[in-house]
Write a protein that holds these residues in place. Structure first.
Motif, PDB file in Angstrom:
ATOM      1  N   ASP A 187       1.748  -0.790 -47.285  1.00  8.80           N
ATOM      2  CA  ASP A 187       0.420  -0.351 -46.829  1.00  8.80           C
ATOM      3  C   ASP A 187      -0.658  -0.553 -47.881  1.00  8.80           C
ATOM      4  O   ASP A 187      -1.582   0.253 -48.011  1.00  8.80           O
ATOM      5  N   GLY A 188      -0.539  -1.616 -48.656  1.00  4.24           N
ATOM      6  CA  GLY A 188      -1.556  -1.955 -49.644  1.00  4.24           C
ATOM      7  C   GLY A 188      -1.470  -1.175 -50.948  1.00  4.24           C
ATOM      8  O   GLY A 188      -2.328  -1.313 -51.811  1.00  4.24           O
TER       9      GLY A 188
ATOM     10  N   PRO B 265       1.198 -10.412 -53.435  1.00  9.15           N
ATOM     11  CA  PRO B 265       0.379  -9.662 -52.468  1.00  9.15           C
ATOM     12  C   PRO B 265       1.109  -9.347 -51.161  1.00  9.15           C
ATOM     13  O   PRO B 265       0.828  -8.332 -50.518  1.00  9.15           O
ATOM     14  N   ALA B 266       2.059 -10.183 -50.778  1.00  8.42           N
ATOM     15  CA  ALA B 266       2.820  -9.908 -49.548  1.00  8.42           C
ATOM     16  C   ALA B 266       3.690  -8.662 -49.724  1.00  8.42           C
ATOM     17  O   ALA B 266       3.869  -7.883 -48.778  1.00  8.42           O
TER      18      ALA B 266
ATOM     19  N   ALA C 105       1.442  -5.662 -49.451  1.00  4.12           N
ATOM     20  CA  ALA C 105       1.032  -5.438 -48.060  1.00  4.12           C
ATOM     21  C   ALA C 105       2.107  -4.682 -47.287  1.00  4.12           C
ATOM     22  O   ALA C 105       1.790  -3.897 -46.386  1.00  4.12           O
ATOM     23  N   LYS C 106       3.394  -4.881 -47.648  1.00  3.20           N
ATOM     24  CA  LYS C 106       4.481  -4.165 -46.976  1.00  3.20           C
ATOM     25  C   LYS C 106       4.435  -2.666 -47.257  1.00  3.20           C
ATOM     26  O   LYS C 106       4.965  -1.877 -46.495  1.00  3.20           O
TER      27      LYS C 106
END
Length: 92
Positions: free
Chosen positions: A42-43, A35-36, A39-40
């Protein structure tokens, strides 16, 4: 006489196989993505969407090759022997 099709030797099938393999790898990487990492971006799970797009592209290529197969031209073979006894290529 039945038409012969190129089948597995059609370049579209080879391209579809290569794109499909990469698509499967990217899809699997997208499914197990951290998930990280998502997230980088923009999802947006780029690996998952890119892999699914590649699989769709490969499927379209396979469908194209199945719907519109390449049929090599048929040449008429004359079964009568050459009257000179030599091959036709030698008379050129």
């Amino acid at each position: 006489m039945a038409e012969k099709k190129t089948g597995a030797f059609d370049i579209r099938v080879v391209i579809a196989a290569l794109i499909g393999i990469y698509g499967v790898v990217l899809t699997v990487l997208g499914l197990i993505a951290d998930p990280a990492e998502i997230a980088k971006a923009d999802g947006l799970n780029i690996n998952l969407w890119g892999g699914l797009a590649m699989l769709a592209f490969a499927l379209l290529f396979v469908l194209w090759a199945r719907v519109r197969p390449i049929v090599p031209p048929v040449t008429e073979h004359d079964p009568t022997p050459n009257p000179t006894g030599s091959s036709p290529a030698a008379s050129d």
